[in-house]
Motif scaffolding. Structure first.
Motif: not given
Length: 298
Positions: A36, A40-41, A44, A200, A204, A207
């Motif tokens: 995760r 997340r990195r 971002e 993305r 997501v 994630y």
């Protein structure tokens, strides 16, 4: 005493495989958090790239819009210039006292093969700026002065044609190439942004799928082996140590350790079943390629 030691051995043995089960859950939780964090990195990083792309896209779109507006204004000025040069005072020659800016606009539409959809505000502004020139061309003139002015205009026109036309043509080519280059860059930015947004969305989704709450079932599953294979033998041994036991005939004395042993095996096989289910449910097969020969028409 043998029975008490037996319970201790059961609890100690059970604690080993319960510890293995707990280690699996802890490792799984650590892997989930690590994955995760990696997702997340990357998300971002994509967001940062998208912000840069949006900034570049906005800058280039502003430049393209400014260029298109400039071209529209130049086209409007050229329309008015051609109308004044080739039509005013010849095909369009109203009386100077009975003409208005609106009449000049109508005359330009008629004699320059234009429609009202082609008109922009800059046409009106240019006509107003050059109104004195228009009035001057429709004023009655002396024929001798008119022929002299025409001769001078022809000389000036030839001089302009020799140098100005080439300069304008080169500038137009450069301007068009620069516009095409920026327009191609805008298309490239949009394509790149679309790819990043698609990536993305996938990240997501991954994630959200890797939610640590999915381990709640595994944590609850450890309650059964811990209770039956560890806590129950320890609790029975504890009762024996305190002397809190029920006196039964010797013929029935074997019932208690058998019950505890059965409970221990239930907890043991529960643990094996949990591990086996996690292993057997793993889907390691890759999906088929969507670009099959049939889909390509081969």
């Amino acid at each position: 005493m043998i029975s008490v030691q037996f319970y201790g051995v059961l609890a100690t043995t059970a604690s080993i495989f319960v510890g293995i089960l707990t280690a699996y859950l802890v490792t799984r939780l650590s892997d989930l958090k690590s994955e995760r964090a990696r997702l997340r990195r990357r998300i971002e990083s994509i967001d940062a790239e998208l912000r840069v792309l949006r900034s570049r896209h906005g800058f280039r779109m502003d430049w393209l819009e400014e260029t298109e507006n400039r071209w529209e204004q130049e086209s409007a000025e050229e329309n008015v210039d051609n109308f004044i040069e080739f039509n005013v005072g010849d095909e369009w020659d109203p009386h100077p006292d009975d003409v208005s800016v609106g009449d000049a606009i109508d005359g330009m539409l008629e004699h320059r093969d234009m429609t009202e959809e082609d008109l922009i505000q800059h046409h009106l502004d240019t006509v107003e700026e050059r109104w004195d020139e228009i009035i001057d061309k429709i004023q009655p003139r002396d024929p001798f002065l008119l022929s002299s002015n025409i001769s001078d205009a022809v000389i000036e026109s030839d001089a302009y044609t020799a140098a100005g036309w080439i300069t304008d043509a080169l500038w137009e080519i450069y301007d068009r190439e620069k516009y095409n280059s920026n327009n191609a860059e805008v298309m490239n930015i949009r394509r790149k942004a679309s790819q990043l947004e698609s990536e993305r969305d996938v990240l997501v989704e991954q994630y959200e799928t890797l939610n640590p709450k999915q381990l709640n079932e595994g944590i609850r599953a450890t309650i059964v082996p811990i209770t039956l294979s560890v806590i129950l033998p320890i609790f029975v041994r504890f009762l024996h140590e305190l002397g809190w036991v029920i006196t039964v005939p010797s013929i029935l004395a074997f019932i208690e350790p058998i019950i505890v042993l059965i409970a221990w095996f239930i907890g043991f096989f529960w643990t094996l079943y949990f591990v086996w289910e996690r292993i057997s449910n793993g889907d390691d097969e890759l999906p088929n390629s969507p670009l099959s020969q049939e889909s390509l028409g081969e």
